[in-house]
Scaffold this motif. Structure first.
Motif, PDB file in Angstrom:
ATOM      1  N   ARG A 104      27.489  77.860  44.425  1.00  0.00           N
ATOM      2  CA  ARG A 104      27.265  78.572  43.376  1.00  0.00           C
ATOM      3  C   ARG A 104      27.851  76.889  42.392  1.00  0.00           C
ATOM      4  O   ARG A 104      29.191  76.212  42.535  1.00  0.00           O
ATOM      5  N   PRO A 105      27.395  76.604  40.899  1.00  0.00           N
ATOM      6  CA  PRO A 105      28.070  75.571  39.921  1.00  0.00           C
ATOM      7  C   PRO A 105      28.974  76.527  39.517  1.00  0.00           C
ATOM      8  O   PRO A 105      29.970  75.206  39.367  1.00  0.00           O
ATOM      9  N   ALA A 106      29.733  77.224  39.346  1.00  0.00           N
ATOM     10  CA  ALA A 106      31.383  77.281  39.265  1.00  0.00           C
ATOM     11  C   ALA A 106      32.116  77.025  40.298  1.00  0.00           C
ATOM     12  O   ALA A 106      33.152  76.726  40.478  1.00  0.00           O
ATOM     13  N   ALA A 107      31.687  77.263  41.865  1.00  0.00           N
ATOM     14  CA  ALA A 107      32.220  77.406  42.593  1.00  0.00           C
ATOM     15  C   ALA A 107      32.865  75.533  42.769  1.00  0.00           C
ATOM     16  O   ALA A 107      33.250  75.478  43.241  1.00  0.00           O
ATOM     17  N   LEU A 108      31.852  75.086  42.625  1.00  0.00           N
ATOM     18  CA  LEU A 108      31.613  73.513  42.358  1.00  0.00           C
ATOM     19  C   LEU A 108      32.353  72.754  41.438  1.00  0.00           C
ATOM     20  O   LEU A 108      32.914  72.011  42.275  1.00  0.00           O
ATOM     21  N   ARG A 109      32.050  73.045  40.527  1.00  0.00           N
ATOM     22  CA  ARG A 109      32.996  72.867  39.816  1.00  0.00           C
ATOM     23  C   ARG A 109      34.715  72.821  40.266  1.00  0.00           C
ATOM     24  O   ARG A 109      35.545  71.586  39.868  1.00  0.00           O
ATOM     25  N   ASN A 110      35.032  74.063  41.130  1.00  0.00           N
ATOM     26  CA  ASN A 110      36.244  74.225  41.125  1.00  0.00           C
ATOM     27  C   ASN A 110      36.815  73.188  42.533  1.00  0.00           C
ATOM     28  O   ASN A 110      37.641  72.484  42.699  1.00  0.00           O
ATOM     29  N   PHE A 111      36.021  73.486  43.617  1.00  0.00           N
ATOM     30  CA  PHE A 111      35.751  72.056  44.609  1.00  0.00           C
ATOM     31  C   PHE A 111      36.386  71.243  44.367  1.00  0.00           C
ATOM     32  O   PHE A 111      37.295  70.119  44.800  1.00  0.00           O
ATOM     33  N   LEU A 112      35.374  69.818  43.426  1.00  0.00           N
ATOM     34  CA  LEU A 112      36.066  68.884  42.571  1.00  0.00           C
ATOM     35  C   LEU A 112      37.099  68.861  42.141  1.00  0.00           C
ATOM     36  O   LEU A 112      37.830  68.103  42.173  1.00  0.00           O
ATOM     37  N   SER A 113      37.247  69.935  41.095  1.00  0.00           N
ATOM     38  CA  SER A 113      38.909  69.659  40.848  1.00  0.00           C
ATOM     39  C   SER A 113      39.780  69.129  41.504  1.00  0.00           C
ATOM     40  O   SER A 113      41.024  68.776  41.786  1.00  0.00           O
ATOM     41  N   TYR A 114      40.470  70.446  42.539  1.00  0.00           N
ATOM     42  CA  TYR A 114      40.547  70.640  44.217  1.00  0.00           C
ATOM     43  C   TYR A 114      40.692  68.731  44.767  1.00  0.00           C
ATOM     44  O   TYR A 114      41.772  68.196  45.299  1.00  0.00           O
ATOM     45  N   SER A 115      39.223  68.315  45.040  1.00  0.00           N
ATOM     46  CA  SER A 115      38.714  67.233  45.622  1.00  0.00           C
ATOM     47  C   SER A 115      39.453  65.682  44.789  1.00  0.00           C
ATOM     48  O   SER A 115      40.206  65.040  45.714  1.00  0.00           O
ATOM     49  N   LEU A 116      39.548  65.531  43.661  1.00  0.00           N
ATOM     50  CA  LEU A 116      39.998  64.468  42.855  1.00  0.00           C
ATOM     51  C   LEU A 116      41.557  64.886  43.242  1.00  0.00           C
ATOM     52  O   LEU A 116      42.249  63.594  43.071  1.00  0.00           O
ATOM     53  N   ARG A 117      41.699  65.567  43.221  1.00  0.00           N
ATOM     54  CA  ARG A 117      43.241  65.856  43.072  1.00  0.00           C
ATOM     55  C   ARG A 117      43.958  65.079  44.420  1.00  0.00           C
ATOM     56  O   ARG A 117      44.884  64.625  44.990  1.00  0.00           O
ATOM     57  N   ARG A 118      43.371  65.740  45.022  1.00  0.00           N
ATOM     58  CA  ARG A 118      43.557  65.888  47.473  1.00  0.00           C
ATOM     59  C   ARG A 118      43.663  64.008  47.257  1.00  0.00           C
ATOM     60  O   ARG A 118      44.144  63.164  47.955  1.00  0.00           O
ATOM     61  N   LEU A 119      42.182  63.353  46.257  1.00  0.00           N
ATOM     62  CA  LEU A 119      41.800  62.036  46.034  1.00  0.00           C
ATOM     63  C   LEU A 119      42.737  60.824  45.894  1.00  0.00           C
ATOM     64  O   LEU A 119      42.767  59.879  45.318  1.00  0.00           O
ATOM     65  N   GLY A 120      43.036  61.830  44.872  1.00  0.00           N
ATOM     66  CA  GLY A 120      43.924  60.505  43.645  1.00  0.00           C
ATOM     67  C   GLY A 120      43.328  60.230  43.323  1.00  0.00           C
ATOM     68  O   GLY A 120      43.571  59.144  42.741  1.00  0.00           O
TER      69      GLY A 120
END
Length: 337
Positions: A104-120
């Motif tokens: 879902r669009p809302a879910a993938l936006r959320n997933f990306l937010s976490y990925s950016l933080r974890r990847l730095g």
């Protein structure tokens, strides 16, 4: 200092330029048994130093552990040195079991937010759904990623394990850089319909499973190995009973060819995938610098038509025993429909 001895390739007609082989990081987080984080980091560095550029991870690999490991490994490197490929959306329960996929669009936006933080990092180079969500039109998923491209959080859109029809529908929404899909001597299903459509649409292939989870190597696991339950291969049909015995016979035949050519079995298997086209970039799941160095050696292996015929006779597609995933997972693959 970056060493650019690896030849380069563009992912499709619209994607980034990467090394001729890339690094898959999933195995660094325990998917195939214990991995050493210090050696894993050194392997990421070795891949970047050789000019590989492409490093592939997923937000659900060990529930974020893999992204954090990759993030630490690239933290002291110039950002442009790494092309980060991130798969999203795999749902994993607390017991480690697969819970499906959320595109879902809302879910993938959320997933990306976490990925950016974890990847730095402030952006991901290639962002791709790990699987097709049957409840969400691919147009909606790709359209949402396209909005993230416009916002600067993503550079390119990729796909993973989807079929020809889905590729066409997705490409009608936004250019697709590459399709990540299993492709090896043991898994050649893409040759019938998916690969031709990718070439028609200008979509590159990033091939994973090139060594069939270690089967296509001189140290093929399973001959005298019992896998831990956390090891993917403990549940893979190709590593079970009679299937494993039949597959090891094929590996032995390939090993004999490799020995005559003066290369390792893994190098011959990688070289075969490389020979299938410049638009195919093998993503090798090396967990150590030694295995990465071995993989690099495949770039120096030249296969003529007679070599390719001999390899394919030694490992005929119809001779491989067992599906590449367990039955339930196979049913979830759009690429297998």
């Amino acid at each position: 200092m970056t060493n650019t001895q690896i030849a380069v390739a563009q992912l499709g007609s619209t994607g980034p330029t990467v090394g001729r082989i890339g690094l898959g990081a999933m195995g660094m987080s325990g998917s195939y048994g214990p991995a050493d984080s210090t050696e894993s980091t050194a392997t990421v560095h070795a891949a970047l130093d050789s000019g590989a550029r492409l490093v592939d991870t997923g937000d659900f690999y060990a529930m974020g552990h893999n992204e954090m490991l990759v993030g630490r490994a690239i933290a002291d490197r110039p950002r442009e040195e790494t092309i980060l490929s991130v798969k999203f959306g795999g749902m994993i329960g607390p017991d480690g079991t697969w819970q499906g996929f959320d595109g879902r669009p809302a879910a993938l936006r959320n997933f990306l937010s976490y990925s950016l933080r974890r990847l730095g990092v402030d952006h991901v180079d290639i962002y791709r759904p790990a699987r097709l969500d049957p409840a969400v039109p691919i147009e909606d998923t790709v359209g949402a990623i396209a909005e993230l491209v416009d916002a600067g959080y993503v550079r390119y859109i990729g796909l993973s394990e989807v079929g020809a029809e889905t590729l066409r529908r997705a490409a009608a929404v936004h250019p697709i850089a590459d399709l990540q899909i299993e492709y090896s001597l043991f898994s050649r299903g893409i040759e019938t319909a998916i690969l031709p459509v990718c070439r028609e649409l200008g979509i590159g292939i990033t091939a994973y499973g090139v060594l069939s989870r270690g089967l296509l190597s001189d140290t093929a696991p399973g001959r005298s190995t019992e896998f831990a339950q956390s090891d993917y291969r403990a549940h893979s049909p190709r590593f079970q009973g009679d299937n494993l015995a039949a597959n090891l016979e094929l590996v032995d035949a390939l090993a004999a060819l490799a020995q005559r050519k003066g290369v390792s079995t893994a190098q011959l298997a990688i070289a075969w995938v490389l020979s299938r086209g410049d638009d195919i970039v093998p993503v090798i799941g090396s967990r150590t610098r030694a295995r990465w160095s071995e993989a690099l050696g495949a770039l120096d292996v030249t296969l003529d038509d007679a070599d390719i015929a001999a390899v394919e006779a030694a490992v005929p597609a119809e001779g491989v025993a067992g599906s590449r995933y367990a039955q339930a997972q196979m049913k979830a693959l759009d690429s297998e429909r």
